[in-house]
Scaffold this motif. Structure first.
Motif, PDB file in Angstrom:
ATOM      1  N   ALA A   1     -11.826   4.235  -3.330  1.00 40.84           N
ATOM      2  CA  ALA A   1     -10.522   3.578  -3.502  1.00 40.84           C
ATOM      3  C   ALA A   1     -10.001   3.071  -2.165  1.00 40.84           C
ATOM      4  O   ALA A   1      -9.515   1.938  -2.058  1.00 40.84           O
ATOM      5  N   GLU A   2     -10.128   3.921  -1.137  1.00 42.02           N
ATOM      6  CA  GLU A   2      -9.607   3.536   0.187  1.00 42.02           C
ATOM      7  C   GLU A   2     -10.370   2.339   0.740  1.00 42.02           C
ATOM      8  O   GLU A   2      -9.776   1.398   1.282  1.00 42.02           O
ATOM      9  N   ASN A   3     -11.703   2.340   0.588  1.00 45.61           N
ATOM     10  CA  ASN A   3     -12.529   1.236   1.100  1.00 45.61           C
ATOM     11  C   ASN A   3     -12.293  -0.064   0.336  1.00 45.61           C
ATOM     12  O   ASN A   3     -12.616  -1.139   0.816  1.00 45.61           O
ATOM     13  N   SER A   4     -11.748   0.061  -0.897  1.00 47.45           N
ATOM     14  CA  SER A   4     -11.482  -1.138  -1.705  1.00 47.45           C
ATOM     15  C   SER A   4     -10.056  -1.658  -1.508  1.00 47.45           C
ATOM     16  O   SER A   4      -9.636  -2.587  -2.192  1.00 47.45           O
ATOM     17  N   GLY A   5      -9.308  -1.014  -0.596  1.00 47.84           N
ATOM     18  CA  GLY A   5      -7.948  -1.467  -0.312  1.00 47.84           C
ATOM     19  C   GLY A   5      -6.925  -0.993  -1.326  1.00 47.84           C
ATOM     20  O   GLY A   5      -5.806  -1.505  -1.379  1.00 47.84           O
ATOM     21  N   LEU A   6      -7.287   0.009  -2.144  1.00 48.38           N
ATOM     22  CA  LEU A   6      -6.348   0.560  -3.129  1.00 48.38           C
ATOM     23  C   LEU A   6      -5.646   1.775  -2.535  1.00 48.38           C
ATOM     24  O   LEU A   6      -6.063   2.317  -1.518  1.00 48.38           O
ATOM     25  N   SER A   7      -4.594   2.238  -3.217  1.00 48.79           N
ATOM     26  CA  SER A   7      -3.913   3.460  -2.776  1.00 48.79           C
ATOM     27  C   SER A   7      -4.744   4.647  -3.270  1.00 48.79           C
ATOM     28  O   SER A   7      -4.829   4.882  -4.482  1.00 48.79           O
TER      29      SER A   7
ATOM     30  N   ILE B   1      -4.643   8.060  -3.375  1.00 47.54           N
ATOM     31  CA  ILE B   1      -4.080   9.174  -4.164  1.00 47.54           C
ATOM     32  C   ILE B   1      -3.642   8.690  -5.544  1.00 47.54           C
ATOM     33  O   ILE B   1      -3.965   9.292  -6.564  1.00 47.54           O
ATOM     34  N   HIS B   2      -2.920   7.544  -5.579  1.00 43.28           N
ATOM     35  CA  HIS B   2      -2.427   7.030  -6.862  1.00 43.28           C
ATOM     36  C   HIS B   2      -3.589   6.648  -7.785  1.00 43.28           C
ATOM     37  O   HIS B   2      -3.578   6.945  -8.971  1.00 43.28           O
ATOM     38  N   THR B   3      -4.582   5.988  -7.205  1.00 44.82           N
ATOM     39  CA  THR B   3      -5.720   5.531  -8.009  1.00 44.82           C
ATOM     40  C   THR B   3      -6.484   6.717  -8.586  1.00 44.82           C
ATOM     41  O   THR B   3      -6.847   6.723  -9.767  1.00 44.82           O
ATOM     42  N   LEU B   4      -6.722   7.738  -7.748  1.00 45.61           N
ATOM     43  CA  LEU B   4      -7.460   8.914  -8.220  1.00 45.61           C
ATOM     44  C   LEU B   4      -6.661   9.672  -9.277  1.00 45.61           C
ATOM     45  O   LEU B   4      -7.223  10.094 -10.300  1.00 45.61           O
ATOM     46  N   ALA B   5      -5.359   9.839  -9.033  1.00 49.20           N
ATOM     47  CA  ALA B   5      -4.509  10.576  -9.999  1.00 49.20           C
ATOM     48  C   ALA B   5      -4.518   9.864 -11.356  1.00 49.20           C
ATOM     49  O   ALA B   5      -4.634  10.506 -12.411  1.00 49.20           O
ATOM     50  N   ASP B   6      -4.437   8.539 -11.321  1.00 46.21           N
ATOM     51  CA  ASP B   6      -4.448   7.753 -12.561  1.00 46.21           C
ATOM     52  C   ASP B   6      -5.789   7.909 -13.285  1.00 46.21           C
ATOM     53  O   ASP B   6      -5.843   8.092 -14.504  1.00 46.21           O
ATOM     54  N   CYS B   7      -6.876   7.875 -12.509  1.00 47.31           N
ATOM     55  CA  CYS B   7      -8.219   7.994 -13.082  1.00 47.31           C
ATOM     56  C   CYS B   7      -8.410   9.365 -13.739  1.00 47.31           C
ATOM     57  O   CYS B   7      -8.926   9.464 -14.860  1.00 47.31           O
TER      58      CYS B   7
ATOM     59  N   ILE C   1     -13.271   4.215 -10.456  1.00 53.50           N
ATOM     60  CA  ILE C   1     -12.435   3.397  -9.565  1.00 53.50           C
ATOM     61  C   ILE C   1     -12.849   1.933  -9.723  1.00 53.50           C
ATOM     62  O   ILE C   1     -14.029   1.601  -9.578  1.00 53.50           O
ATOM     63  N   ASP C   2     -11.894   1.076  -9.974  1.00 52.12           N
ATOM     64  CA  ASP C   2     -12.166  -0.354 -10.140  1.00 52.12           C
ATOM     65  C   ASP C   2     -12.269  -1.012  -8.764  1.00 52.12           C
ATOM     66  O   ASP C   2     -11.355  -1.693  -8.307  1.00 52.12           O
ATOM     67  N   CYS C   3     -13.413  -0.801  -8.108  1.00 52.85           N
ATOM     68  CA  CYS C   3     -13.584  -1.279  -6.723  1.00 52.85           C
ATOM     69  C   CYS C   3     -13.620  -2.801  -6.640  1.00 52.85           C
ATOM     70  O   CYS C   3     -13.181  -3.388  -5.653  1.00 52.85           O
ATOM     71  N   ASN C   4     -14.162  -3.447  -7.654  1.00 48.88           N
ATOM     72  CA  ASN C   4     -14.340  -4.896  -7.611  1.00 48.88           C
ATOM     73  C   ASN C   4     -13.178  -5.668  -8.239  1.00 48.88           C
ATOM     74  O   ASN C   4     -13.287  -6.874  -8.461  1.00 48.88           O
ATOM     75  N   SER C   5     -12.090  -4.956  -8.553  1.00 49.55           N
ATOM     76  CA  SER C   5     -10.880  -5.571  -9.137  1.00 49.55           C
ATOM     77  C   SER C   5     -11.221  -6.402 -10.381  1.00 49.55           C
ATOM     78  O   SER C   5     -10.836  -7.566 -10.497  1.00 49.55           O
ATOM     79  N   ARG C   6     -11.949  -5.795 -11.305  1.00 46.04           N
ATOM     80  CA  ARG C   6     -12.334  -6.490 -12.538  1.00 46.04           C
ATOM     81  C   ARG C   6     -11.278  -6.343 -13.626  1.00 46.04           C
ATOM     82  O   ARG C   6     -11.429  -6.887 -14.710  1.00 46.04           O
ATOM     83  N   GLY C   7     -10.267  -5.509 -13.387  1.00 40.16           N
ATOM     84  CA  GLY C   7      -9.204  -5.349 -14.380  1.00 40.16           C
ATOM     85  C   GLY C   7      -9.447  -4.229 -15.366  1.00 40.16           C
ATOM     86  O   GLY C   7      -8.643  -3.986 -16.256  1.00 40.16           O
TER      87      GLY C   7
END
Length: 542
Positions: free
Chosen positions: A463-469, A471-477, A491-497
């Motif tokens: 998540a961090e390497n993909s420019g996402l937040s 903690i928030h991304t992991l908690a949501d997942c 984790i949606d690393c490629n921003s596919r939606g």
């Protein structure tokens, strides 16, 4: 005598070890030693952490000779790093063993080991004994592997439908520098493995896949050759550049007159003697060439060189030849053309010749670099991946990337179970281990929770390497995996939606994921049991 000192006995016969240079030695014991190990391992893991995932960054390394390497392959980065600390060296070996066994996941295994040691440090600070932590980690790893078996899915390897294999290879190549021609490289890797795979015995002979690279052109020019590519050209520039319906004599004997195998010198004292020697050499050359021609060969491939005189004679006798072909290439040509390697001219016979449909010389750009392509061979299992690239650095990285993709497809042929990537499998295992911790009443529950937290380090890094937040991304997942009971959410690393890795076709092999957890846990367990370091002044640990 031992490596560190001398054994003496007192008057009662009790042994005493006298240590050398004891005044110069530094010594760390107990928790201090463990903290030193953990610090070294974490520093190595933190270097690799930023290289994880499809948006991971590359590392640029300069060798002592000034050679530049740009890569994000964990095993290559660690191999090229100048590591002094012994525990850091163990991390390098950990990455190497993952590369040797699986071929992929070399960054993830080091990041996981670093996270496990980081969490172990917090437990040591709480006063928990390192053996209890190590035992707890081992039990937690078993639980994680059980969970992987539960969430794994069957993957049907079908030669007629290679799409799923291509998608798996694309997952491996997603984080590499060559993802510009992502699908093409994945298809080449799959076609190469399928060409040499034995699906009945579920085995892949890697010896039959050769990877060659040549600077020039662009990555899109990379191709799969159903045959052998040799980085040589015909020995004489006037020899034909293309041969059809070829019969190859594969020789490991040189086109040279036999030398006397004695220590005596041959002295030439007159012109007549010199001319006689020259005539003898000429006759020998002619005999050698005639033997090759008599066997029915239309191309001679020689492991050794031959001088200009022999080369000219080969041209006169209309026998094209290739010289200085390396041992591995000779073996591959013999396999591909169903020929026999001949060590002496006397042993050459028509039944030992290899056959192929076409041998052609290809040249590149303005540099006039030449290579030979041996195609339409009777044994179609031998293949060559021929990589092109703008510079040597790109070609070398493409070779490493293709190797990883080939290894992953090979693993699927051997064991066709898959899990979903993008951190989905790690989150699922973390939830399972955390759930198990609630059922444990002993001290090991702390180790279980620490193991669960360490597994989350990989999705956090993605998540961090993909420019996402992170903690928030992991908690949501995690929340969605629990609510929807879907272990494919990552984790949606490629921003596919979508976070569903099944929809994104982000696939990893079960064997690779299991191996990562097992290797990381074994190394951490070993490190936690080392509680004494003795360092000679200015030297390395013993």
């Amino acid at each position: 005598m031992s490596a560190v000192g001398q054994l003496v006995f007192d008057e009662y016969g009790k042994p005493i070890i006298i240590l050398k240079d004891q005044d110069q030695q530094k010594r760390l014991t107990g928790v201090d030693a463990l903290k030193s190990h953990i610090l070294a391992a974490r520093s190595v893991a933190s270097i690799l952490c930023t290289s994880l995932g499809p948006k991971g960054l590359d590392k640029l390394m300069v060798s002592p000779d000034g050679d530049v390497t740009v890569t994000n392959d964990g095993a290559t980065i660690l191999k090229m790093m100048d590591v002094e600390h012994q525990i850091a060296k163990l991390m390098v070996q950990l990455s190497q063993s993952q590369d040797d066994e699986i071929g992929d996941g070399t960054t993830g295994v080091v990041v996981l080991a670093g996270a496990l040691l980081e969490k172990a440090e917090h437990l040591l600070d709480k006063g928990i004994h390192p053996i209890r932590i190590a035992d707890g980690y081992e039990l937690a790893a078993k639980k994680a592997i059980e969970n992987l078996d539960k969430i794994a899915e069957e993957f049907i390897v079908d030669v007629s439908d290679k799409e799923k294999l291509v998608l798996t290879a694309m997952t491996t190549l997603g984080s590499k520098i060559i993802n510009r021609c992502h699908r093409q490289m994945a298809e080449i890797a799959v076609d190469a493995v399928m060409a040499v795979a034995d699906l009945e015995s579920r085995d892949v002979n890697f010896e039959l896949i050769k990877v060659e690279g040549k600077v020039g052109g662009k990555l899109e020019d990379t191709m799969l050759v159903k045959g052998v590519v040799v980085d040589k050209d015909f020995s004489h520039p006037q020899m034909p550049k293309e041969l059809k319906d070829v019969k190859l004599a594969i020789l490991t004997c040189p086109f040279e007159p036999p030398k006397p195998k004695t220590k005596h010198k041959l002295e030439v004292t007159s012109v007549e003697e010199y001319q006689a020697l020259h005539t003898y050499e000429q006759e020998q050359f002619v005999q050698m060439v005639d033997k090759v021609k008599a066997a029915g060969a239309t191309l001679a491939i020689c492991q050794w060189g031959f001088d200009d005189e022999a080369n000219h004679l080969l041209l006169q006798k209309e026998l094209p030849a290739v010289r200085w072909v390396g041992g591995p290439e000779i073996e591959l040509i013999a396999i591909a053309t169903s020929g026999r390697i001949v060590p002496r001219f006397e042993e050459l016979s028509p039944d030992k010749l290899g056959t192929c449909g076409k041998v052609r010389e290809i040249s590149f750009g303005t540099t006039k670099d030449r290579m030979l392509v041996i195609e339409e061979c009777p044994n179609t299992k031998a293949v060559t991946i021929f990589i092109r690239g703008g510079n040597r650095m790109i070609v070398e990285e493409a070779k490493r990337s293709i190797h990883d993709a080939i290894c992953v497809v090979r693993n699927l042929v051997r064991n066709n179970k898959i899990v979903y990537g993008g951190g989905a499998a790690e989150v699922s295992c973390a939830l399972a281990v955390s759930e198990e911790a609630d059922k444990i009443s002993t001290l090991e529950q702390y180790a279980f929770r620490a193991f669960s937290d360490a597994l989350e380090a990989i999705p956090l890094a993605l998540a961090e390497n993909s420019g996402l937040s992170p903690i928030h991304t992991l908690a949501d997942c995690k929340a969605r995996q629990v609510a929807e009971k879907n272990p494919a959410l990552g984790i949606d690393c490629n921003s596919r939606g979508t976070c569903d890795m099944k929809e994104q076709h982000v696939i990893e092999t079960l064997h690779s994921k299991k191996q990562q957890i097992l290797l990381a846990t074994q190394l951490v367990k070993m490190i936690l049991k080392i509680d004494d370091i003795r360092t000679p002044g200015g030297g390395e640990m013993q």
